[in-house]
Motif scaffolding. Structure first.
Motif, PDB file in Angstrom:
ATOM      1  N   ALA A  16       0.829  -1.207   0.000  1.00 55.32           N
ATOM      2  CA  ALA A  16       0.000   0.000   0.000  1.00 55.32           C
ATOM      3  C   ALA A  16       0.861   1.254   0.000  1.00 55.32           C
ATOM      4  CB  ALA A  16      -0.928  -0.008   1.209  1.00 55.32           C
ATOM      5  N   PHE A  17       1.932   1.251   0.779  1.00 52.44           N
ATOM      6  CA  PHE A  17       2.832   2.404   0.820  1.00 52.44           C
ATOM      7  C   PHE A  17       3.484   2.639  -0.538  1.00 52.44           C
ATOM      8  CE2 PHE A  17       7.100   4.179   1.342  1.00 52.44           C
ATOM      9  CZ  PHE A  17       6.770   5.401   1.902  1.00 52.44           C
ATOM     10  N   MET A  18       3.922   1.549  -1.184  1.00 51.69           N
ATOM     11  CA  MET A  18       4.545   1.688  -2.505  1.00 51.69           C
ATOM     12  C   MET A  18       3.564   2.285  -3.509  1.00 51.69           C
ATOM     13  SD  MET A  18       6.838  -1.754  -2.975  1.00 51.69           S
ATOM     14  CE  MET A  18       7.328  -1.331  -4.640  1.00 51.69           C
ATOM     15  N   MET A  19       2.331   1.807  -3.502  1.00 49.09           N
ATOM     16  CA  MET A  19       1.341   2.342  -4.433  1.00 49.09           C
ATOM     17  C   MET A  19       1.075   3.817  -4.162  1.00 49.09           C
ATOM     18  SD  MET A  19      -1.316  -0.793  -4.961  1.00 49.09           S
ATOM     19  CE  MET A  19      -1.337  -1.420  -3.288  1.00 49.09           C
ATOM     20  N   PHE A  20       0.890   4.183  -2.887  1.00 51.72           N
ATOM     21  CA  PHE A  20       0.648   5.577  -2.533  1.00 51.72           C
ATOM     22  C   PHE A  20       1.826   6.462  -2.939  1.00 51.72           C
ATOM     23  CE2 PHE A  20       1.514   8.931   0.574  1.00 51.72           C
ATOM     24  CZ  PHE A  20       0.412   9.751   0.344  1.00 51.72           C
ATOM     25  N   TRP A  22       4.344   6.027  -5.144  1.00 51.44           N
ATOM     26  CA  TRP A  22       4.635   6.171  -6.569  1.00 51.44           C
ATOM     27  C   TRP A  22       3.536   6.910  -7.303  1.00 51.44           C
ATOM     28  CZ3 TRP A  22       9.176   5.786  -8.812  1.00 51.44           C
ATOM     29  CH2 TRP A  22      10.195   5.136  -8.103  1.00 51.44           C
ATOM     30  N   ILE A  23       2.276   6.765  -6.888  1.00 52.61           N
ATOM     31  CA  ILE A  23       1.212   7.576  -7.476  1.00 52.61           C
ATOM     32  C   ILE A  23       1.433   9.032  -7.123  1.00 52.61           C
ATOM     33  CG2 ILE A  23      -1.266   8.075  -7.363  1.00 52.61           C
ATOM     34  CD1 ILE A  23      -1.696   5.034  -7.115  1.00 52.61           C
ATOM     35  N   ASN A  24       1.815   9.289  -5.891  1.00 52.74           N
ATOM     36  CA  ASN A  24       2.106  10.650  -5.455  1.00 52.74           C
ATOM     37  C   ASN A  24       3.264  11.246  -6.272  1.00 52.74           C
ATOM     38  OD1 ASN A  24       1.817  12.944  -3.870  1.00 52.74           O
ATOM     39  ND2 ASN A  24       3.301  12.220  -2.357  1.00 52.74           N
ATOM     40  N   LEU A  25       4.298  10.477  -6.508  1.00 57.57           N
ATOM     41  CA  LEU A  25       5.423  10.941  -7.319  1.00 57.57           C
ATOM     42  C   LEU A  25       4.957  11.273  -8.734  1.00 57.57           C
ATOM     43  CD1 LEU A  25       8.537  11.319  -7.794  1.00 57.57           C
ATOM     44  CD2 LEU A  25       8.477   8.995  -8.675  1.00 57.57           C
ATOM     45  N   GLY A  26       4.095  10.445  -9.293  1.00 57.40           N
ATOM     46  CA  GLY A  26       3.592  10.696 -10.637  1.00 57.40           C
ATOM     47  C   GLY A  26       2.865  12.026 -10.741  1.00 57.40           C
ATOM     48  N   PHE A  27       2.098  12.365  -9.724  1.00 54.67           N
ATOM     49  CA  PHE A  27       1.389  13.645  -9.740  1.00 54.67           C
ATOM     50  C   PHE A  27       2.310  14.824  -9.463  1.00 54.67           C
ATOM     51  CE2 PHE A  27      -2.462  11.012  -8.896  1.00 54.67           C
ATOM     52  CZ  PHE A  27      -3.152  11.394 -10.039  1.00 54.67           C
ATOM     53  N   ASN A  28       3.428  14.589  -8.815  1.00 56.34           N
ATOM     54  CA  ASN A  28       4.318  15.681  -8.432  1.00 56.34           C
ATOM     55  C   ASN A  28       5.443  15.954  -9.426  1.00 56.34           C
ATOM     56  OD1 ASN A  28       2.967  16.340  -6.080  1.00 56.34           O
ATOM     57  ND2 ASN A  28       4.107  14.866  -4.863  1.00 56.34           N
ATOM     58  N   LEU A  29       5.510  15.206 -10.524  1.00 56.52           N
ATOM     59  CA  LEU A  29       6.556  15.477 -11.507  1.00 56.52           C
ATOM     60  C   LEU A  29       6.326  16.861 -12.108  1.00 56.52           C
ATOM     61  CD1 LEU A  29       6.897  12.068 -13.351  1.00 56.52           C
ATOM     62  CD2 LEU A  29       8.472  13.071 -11.717  1.00 56.52           C
ATOM     63  N   ALA A  30       7.350  17.693 -12.066  1.00 59.46           N
ATOM     64  CA  ALA A  30       7.232  19.068 -12.550  1.00 59.46           C
ATOM     65  C   ALA A  30       7.304  19.107 -14.070  1.00 59.46           C
ATOM     66  CB  ALA A  30       8.333  19.923 -11.950  1.00 59.46           C
ATOM     67  N   ASP A  31       6.685  20.123 -14.642  1.00 62.79           N
ATOM     68  CA  ASP A  31       6.734  20.317 -16.088  1.00 62.79           C
ATOM     69  C   ASP A  31       8.103  20.848 -16.498  1.00 62.79           C
ATOM     70  OD1 ASP A  31       4.121  19.553 -16.358  1.00 62.79           O
ATOM     71  OD2 ASP A  31       3.348  21.591 -16.136  1.00 62.79           O
ATOM     72  N   HIS A  41      10.520   7.762 -15.942  1.00 62.62           N
ATOM     73  CA  HIS A  41       9.783   7.798 -14.683  1.00 62.62           C
ATOM     74  C   HIS A  41       8.424   7.109 -14.808  1.00 62.62           C
ATOM     75  CE1 HIS A  41      12.925  10.547 -13.453  1.00 62.62           C
ATOM     76  NE2 HIS A  41      12.530  10.299 -12.207  1.00 62.62           N
ATOM     77  N   GLY A  42       7.814   7.178 -15.969  1.00 64.20           N
ATOM     78  CA  GLY A  42       6.567   6.443 -16.182  1.00 64.20           C
ATOM     79  C   GLY A  42       6.774   4.949 -16.073  1.00 64.20           C
ATOM     80  N   ILE A  43       7.874   4.454 -16.640  1.00 62.61           N
ATOM     81  CA  ILE A  43       8.192   3.027 -16.533  1.00 62.61           C
ATOM     82  C   ILE A  43       8.467   2.645 -15.084  1.00 62.61           C
ATOM     83  CG2 ILE A  43       9.914   1.270 -17.154  1.00 62.61           C
ATOM     84  CD1 ILE A  43      10.115   2.728 -19.892  1.00 62.61           C
ATOM     85  N   LEU A  44       9.234   3.473 -14.380  1.00 66.25           N
ATOM     86  CA  LEU A  44       9.516   3.209 -12.961  1.00 66.25           C
ATOM     87  C   LEU A  44       8.226   3.167 -12.143  1.00 66.25           C
ATOM     88  CD1 LEU A  44      12.645   5.453 -12.317  1.00 66.25           C
ATOM     89  CD2 LEU A  44      12.561   2.964 -12.266  1.00 66.25           C
ATOM     90  N   ILE A  45       7.337   4.117 -12.403  1.00 68.70           N
ATOM     91  CA  ILE A  45       6.072   4.157 -11.671  1.00 68.70           C
ATOM     92  C   ILE A  45       5.258   2.905 -11.962  1.00 68.70           C
ATOM     93  CG2 ILE A  45       3.860   5.368 -11.517  1.00 68.70           C
ATOM     94  CD1 ILE A  45       5.508   7.991 -11.902  1.00 68.70           C
ATOM     95  N   ALA A  46       5.151   2.526 -13.228  1.00 68.56           N
ATOM     96  CA  ALA A  46       4.357   1.346 -13.603  1.00 68.56           C
ATOM     97  C   ALA A  46       4.914   0.075 -12.966  1.00 68.56           C
ATOM     98  CB  ALA A  46       4.323   1.213 -15.123  1.00 68.56           C
TER      99      ALA A  46
END
Length: 71
Positions: A16-20, A22-31, A41-46
């Protein structure tokens, strides 16, 4: 091979911690980064989401088997 409740619970919490996380990291990636940055990073998250789900499922099965046996 049986799994203790502590180990099963630990696996569920880690999954559960890993899912939370990495999803959080996905939303926080800066433009403003290159496309390669987002691809990597998309591959790492997946991959880490799949691992998190797998760990949580292993822990869940460990708990449900103990309950089925009445332990």
């Amino acid at each position: 091979m049986s799994m203790s409740r502590k180990i099963a619970g630990f696996l569920i919490i880690v999954g559960a911690f890993m899912m939370f996380e990495w999803i959080n990291l996905g939303f926080n990636l800066a433009d403003g980064h290159s496309t390669g940055f987002y691809v990597v990073h998309g591959i790492l998250i997946a991959v880490n989401l799949v691992l998190g789900v797998a760990l949580a499922l292993i822990g869940w099965r460990g708990l449900s088997r103990r309950r089925a046996r009445g332990e």
